[in-house]
Design a protein around this motif. Structure first.
Motif, PDB file in Angstrom:
ATOM      1  N   ALA A 123       0.813  -1.221   0.000  1.00  0.00           N
ATOM      2  CA  ALA A 123       0.000   0.000   0.000  1.00  0.00           C
ATOM      3  C   ALA A 123       0.844   1.268   0.000  1.00  0.00           C
ATOM      4  O   ALA A 123       0.399   2.316  -0.490  1.00  0.00           O
ATOM      5  CB  ALA A 123      -0.940  -0.006   1.202  1.00  0.00           C
ATOM      6  N   ASP A 124       2.048   1.207   0.553  1.00  0.00           N
ATOM      7  CA  ASP A 124       2.887   2.406   0.617  1.00  0.00           C
ATOM      8  C   ASP A 124       3.922   2.466  -0.497  1.00  0.00           C
ATOM      9  O   ASP A 124       4.765   3.364  -0.525  1.00  0.00           O
ATOM     10  CB  ASP A 124       3.596   2.495   1.972  1.00  0.00           C
ATOM     11  CG  ASP A 124       4.499   1.293   2.252  1.00  0.00           C
ATOM     12  OD1 ASP A 124       4.417   0.308   1.483  1.00  0.00           O
ATOM     13  OD2 ASP A 124       5.267   1.348   3.223  1.00  0.00           O
ATOM     14  N   ALA A 125       3.864   1.520  -1.450  1.00  0.00           N
ATOM     15  CA  ALA A 125       4.855   1.487  -2.531  1.00  0.00           C
ATOM     16  C   ALA A 125       4.577   2.598  -3.541  1.00  0.00           C
ATOM     17  O   ALA A 125       3.436   2.830  -3.927  1.00  0.00           O
ATOM     18  CB  ALA A 125       4.834   0.139  -3.217  1.00  0.00           C
ATOM     19  N   ARG A 126       5.633   3.252  -3.970  1.00  0.00           N
ATOM     20  CA  ARG A 126       5.536   4.283  -5.004  1.00  0.00           C
ATOM     21  C   ARG A 126       6.326   3.904  -6.253  1.00  0.00           C
ATOM     22  O   ARG A 126       6.083   4.433  -7.324  1.00  0.00           O
ATOM     23  CB  ARG A 126       6.038   5.625  -4.456  1.00  0.00           C
ATOM     24  CG  ARG A 126       5.173   6.178  -3.326  1.00  0.00           C
ATOM     25  CD  ARG A 126       3.777   6.499  -3.813  1.00  0.00           C
ATOM     26  NE  ARG A 126       2.874   6.915  -2.735  1.00  0.00           N
ATOM     27  CZ  ARG A 126       2.077   6.096  -2.087  1.00  0.00           C
ATOM     28  NH1 ARG A 126       2.039   4.804  -2.404  1.00  0.00           N
ATOM     29  NH2 ARG A 126       1.281   6.535  -1.127  1.00  0.00           N
ATOM     30  N   SER A 127       7.270   3.002  -6.093  1.00  0.00           N
ATOM     31  CA  SER A 127       8.069   2.596  -7.234  1.00  0.00           C
ATOM     32  C   SER A 127       8.514   1.151  -7.079  1.00  0.00           C
ATOM     33  O   SER A 127       8.484   0.586  -5.983  1.00  0.00           O
ATOM     34  CB  SER A 127       9.297   3.503  -7.388  1.00  0.00           C
ATOM     35  OG  SER A 127      10.133   3.415  -6.249  1.00  0.00           O
ATOM     36  N   LEU A 128       8.887   0.568  -8.192  1.00  0.00           N
ATOM     37  CA  LEU A 128       9.493  -0.754  -8.221  1.00  0.00           C
ATOM     38  C   LEU A 128      10.909  -0.561  -8.747  1.00  0.00           C
ATOM     39  O   LEU A 128      11.111   0.060  -9.797  1.00  0.00           O
ATOM     40  CB  LEU A 128       8.696  -1.686  -9.128  1.00  0.00           C
ATOM     41  CG  LEU A 128       9.217  -3.117  -9.303  1.00  0.00           C
ATOM     42  CD1 LEU A 128       8.041  -4.082  -9.457  1.00  0.00           C
ATOM     43  CD2 LEU A 128      10.140  -3.242 -10.509  1.00  0.00           C
ATOM     44  N   THR A 129      11.890  -1.052  -8.031  1.00  0.00           N
ATOM     45  CA  THR A 129      13.276  -0.905  -8.450  1.00  0.00           C
ATOM     46  C   THR A 129      13.838  -2.264  -8.845  1.00  0.00           C
ATOM     47  O   THR A 129      13.368  -3.310  -8.372  1.00  0.00           O
ATOM     48  CB  THR A 129      14.138  -0.306  -7.323  1.00  0.00           C
ATOM     49  OG1 THR A 129      14.095  -1.168  -6.175  1.00  0.00           O
ATOM     50  CG2 THR A 129      13.624   1.079  -6.925  1.00  0.00           C
ATOM     51  N   ALA A 156      13.992   2.015 -12.302  1.00  0.00           N
ATOM     52  CA  ALA A 156      12.795   2.148 -11.469  1.00  0.00           C
ATOM     53  C   ALA A 156      11.563   2.270 -12.355  1.00  0.00           C
ATOM     54  O   ALA A 156      11.630   2.784 -13.482  1.00  0.00           O
ATOM     55  CB  ALA A 156      12.903   3.347 -10.541  1.00  0.00           C
ATOM     56  N   VAL A 157      10.436   1.796 -11.837  1.00  0.00           N
ATOM     57  CA  VAL A 157       9.141   1.869 -12.511  1.00  0.00           C
ATOM     58  C   VAL A 157       8.137   2.468 -11.544  1.00  0.00           C
ATOM     59  O   VAL A 157       8.082   2.082 -10.371  1.00  0.00           O
ATOM     60  CB  VAL A 157       8.670   0.470 -12.947  1.00  0.00           C
ATOM     61  CG1 VAL A 157       7.255   0.520 -13.520  1.00  0.00           C
ATOM     62  CG2 VAL A 157       9.637  -0.132 -13.961  1.00  0.00           C
ATOM     63  N   ASP A 158       7.345   3.422 -12.000  1.00  0.00           N
ATOM     64  CA  ASP A 158       6.325   4.058 -11.171  1.00  0.00           C
ATOM     65  C   ASP A 158       5.149   3.101 -10.973  1.00  0.00           C
ATOM     66  O   ASP A 158       4.510   2.677 -11.939  1.00  0.00           O
ATOM     67  CB  ASP A 158       5.850   5.337 -11.852  1.00  0.00           C
ATOM     68  CG  ASP A 158       4.851   6.122 -11.013  1.00  0.00           C
ATOM     69  OD1 ASP A 158       4.479   5.659  -9.910  1.00  0.00           O
ATOM     70  OD2 ASP A 158       4.432   7.206 -11.452  1.00  0.00           O
ATOM     71  N   VAL A 159       4.859   2.728  -9.728  1.00  0.00           N
ATOM     72  CA  VAL A 159       3.715   1.849  -9.422  1.00  0.00           C
ATOM     73  C   VAL A 159       2.720   2.535  -8.493  1.00  0.00           C
ATOM     74  O   VAL A 159       1.850   1.880  -7.919  1.00  0.00           O
ATOM     75  CB  VAL A 159       4.189   0.514  -8.792  1.00  0.00           C
ATOM     76  CG1 VAL A 159       5.060  -0.262  -9.766  1.00  0.00           C
ATOM     77  CG2 VAL A 159       4.911   0.750  -7.476  1.00  0.00           C
ATOM     78  N   SER A 160       2.840   3.849  -8.337  1.00  0.00           N
ATOM     79  CA  SER A 160       2.024   4.570  -7.347  1.00  0.00           C
ATOM     80  C   SER A 160       0.526   4.429  -7.606  1.00  0.00           C
ATOM     81  O   SER A 160      -0.270   4.395  -6.660  1.00  0.00           O
ATOM     82  CB  SER A 160       2.409   6.047  -7.315  1.00  0.00           C
ATOM     83  OG  SER A 160       2.288   6.635  -8.602  1.00  0.00           O
ATOM     84  N   ASP A 185      17.350  -8.817 -11.770  1.00  0.00           N
ATOM     85  CA  ASP A 185      17.741  -9.211 -10.424  1.00  0.00           C
ATOM     86  C   ASP A 185      17.297  -8.132  -9.447  1.00  0.00           C
ATOM     87  O   ASP A 185      16.973  -6.998  -9.839  1.00  0.00           O
ATOM     88  CB  ASP A 185      19.268  -9.375 -10.366  1.00  0.00           C
ATOM     89  CG  ASP A 185      19.729 -10.282  -9.238  1.00  0.00           C
ATOM     90  OD1 ASP A 185      18.894 -10.672  -8.400  1.00  0.00           O
ATOM     91  OD2 ASP A 185      20.929 -10.605  -9.197  1.00  0.00           O
ATOM     92  N   ALA A 186      17.272  -8.492  -8.176  1.00  0.00           N
ATOM     93  CA  ALA A 186      17.061  -7.539  -7.078  1.00  0.00           C
ATOM     94  C   ALA A 186      15.850  -6.640  -7.282  1.00  0.00           C
ATOM     95  O   ALA A 186      15.909  -5.422  -7.079  1.00  0.00           O
ATOM     96  CB  ALA A 186      18.322  -6.686  -6.890  1.00  0.00           C
ATOM     97  N   ILE A 187      14.722  -7.231  -7.680  1.00  0.00           N
ATOM     98  CA  ILE A 187      13.478  -6.474  -7.830  1.00  0.00           C
ATOM     99  C   ILE A 187      12.908  -6.186  -6.442  1.00  0.00           C
ATOM    100  O   ILE A 187      12.894  -7.058  -5.582  1.00  0.00           O
ATOM    101  CB  ILE A 187      12.465  -7.280  -8.668  1.00  0.00           C
ATOM    102  CG1 ILE A 187      13.077  -7.646 -10.022  1.00  0.00           C
ATOM    103  CG2 ILE A 187      11.172  -6.519  -8.855  1.00  0.00           C
ATOM    104  CD1 ILE A 187      12.316  -8.740 -10.750  1.00  0.00           C
ATOM    105  N   ASP A 188      12.433  -4.965  -6.238  1.00  0.00           N
ATOM    106  CA  ASP A 188      11.926  -4.605  -4.911  1.00  0.00           C
ATOM    107  C   ASP A 188      10.948  -3.450  -5.037  1.00  0.00           C
ATOM    108  O   ASP A 188      10.957  -2.714  -6.029  1.00  0.00           O
ATOM    109  CB  ASP A 188      13.093  -4.208  -3.991  1.00  0.00           C
ATOM    110  CG  ASP A 188      12.713  -4.254  -2.513  1.00  0.00           C
ATOM    111  OD1 ASP A 188      11.605  -4.728  -2.195  1.00  0.00           O
ATOM    112  OD2 ASP A 188      13.529  -3.822  -1.687  1.00  0.00           O
ATOM    113  N   PHE A 189      10.087  -3.305  -4.039  1.00  0.00           N
ATOM    114  CA  PHE A 189       9.180  -2.166  -3.980  1.00  0.00           C
ATOM    115  C   PHE A 189       9.760  -1.113  -3.038  1.00  0.00           C
ATOM    116  O   PHE A 189      10.381  -1.444  -2.023  1.00  0.00           O
ATOM    117  CB  PHE A 189       7.796  -2.598  -3.501  1.00  0.00           C
ATOM    118  CG  PHE A 189       7.071  -3.472  -4.488  1.00  0.00           C
ATOM    119  CD1 PHE A 189       6.493  -2.922  -5.623  1.00  0.00           C
ATOM    120  CD2 PHE A 189       6.980  -4.844  -4.294  1.00  0.00           C
ATOM    121  CE1 PHE A 189       5.834  -3.717  -6.544  1.00  0.00           C
ATOM    122  CE2 PHE A 189       6.329  -5.654  -5.203  1.00  0.00           C
ATOM    123  CZ  PHE A 189       5.745  -5.090  -6.333  1.00  0.00           C
ATOM    124  N   SER A 190       9.565   0.150  -3.401  1.00  0.00           N
ATOM    125  CA  SER A 190      10.129   1.254  -2.628  1.00  0.00           C
ATOM    126  C   SER A 190       9.064   2.303  -2.350  1.00  0.00           C
ATOM    127  O   SER A 190       8.133   2.497  -3.148  1.00  0.00           O
ATOM    128  CB  SER A 190      11.290   1.893  -3.408  1.00  0.00           C
ATOM    129  OG  SER A 190      11.747   3.075  -2.786  1.00  0.00           O
TER     130      SER A 190
END
Length: 220
Positions: A123-129, A156-160, A185-190
């Motif tokens: 819910a608090d993710a704004r981007s995917l790195t 980074a990808v905008d997922v907001s 590799d190393a995909i994460d939500f930020s």
């Protein structure tokens, strides 16, 4: 009657929860390579990349490990530092994949290989790195998601607009050539937003993925 309705609501909620799990194994570190596995061979998907789905076609029911794919079909490879030059982009494992033909026949349709996963974006993710190299595109529920360079292999990808929602995310190899792989590799939500992309990047990414989807529809 009231208790019956409440039970139905709870059951529906539980079913929704089961279908909308969090994303898993985004760093590919959940790979399992048995100690007695030879350095060259193949792995089942549930061992090499648990949690992930992929494009279909010949040679896609297994993941290559420690060997080189030969042929014109698409392929998926589990990368580690022991079996692959250069190794993963981060940690112990990464995934590398290339587009190719649906089967070994020269006339078979071309398939843009992809890795995908469905889950709930925090819910608090704004981007995917992520860390990546190669001809990569990203789509969320079939919509193009512009990839913004953060320098080097970092993107980074905008997922907001999808925060808190269950979505399918695809990582697509956009190449129309053999032996032109993507590594991720190393995909994460930020919780950090992505910088505004330049207009040319939006146009290029949109055109590339739109072309892929158009060819996919024509082949159906």
């Amino acid at each position: 009657m009231k208790h019956f309705v409440t039970a139905l609501i709870l059951a529906a909620s539980a079913a929704t929860s089961d279908l909308c799990q969090a994303f898993t194994n985004l760093d590919f570190e959940a790979a399992t390579v048995a100690s007695n596995t030879p350095p060259s061979g193949f792995l089942d998907w549930n061992l090499a990349a648990p949690g992930w789905s992929h494009s279909s076609g010949s040679d896609t029911d297994i993941v290559y490990y420690g060997i080189t794919h030969v042929g014109t079909t698409q392929w998926f490879l589990l990368v580690d530092s022991a079996t692959q030059p250069g190794g993963p982009l981060s940690g112990s494992y990464a995934m590398r994949f290339a587009s190719g033909r649906e089967s070994g026949k020269p006339s078979a349709p071309w398939v843009n290989a992809y890795l995908s996963q469905t889950g709930v974006i925090p819910a608090d993710a704004r981007s995917l790195t992520l860390l990546a190299n190669g001809p990569l595109a990203v789509s969320i529920n079939g919509a193009v998601a512009p990839i913004i360079s953060l320098g080097g292999a970092a993107f980074a990808v905008d997922v907001s607009s999808y925060s808190g929602s269950a979505v399918e995310i695809r990582f697509i190899n956009t190449s129309q050539q053999l032996s032109d792989p993507v590594s991720i590799d190393a995909i994460d939500f930020s919780t950090s937003p992505v910088p505004e992309p330049p207009v040319w990047a939006l146009l290029f990414t949109g055109a590339a993925v739109a072309s892929i989807f158009r060819r996919a529809r024509q082949s159906e």
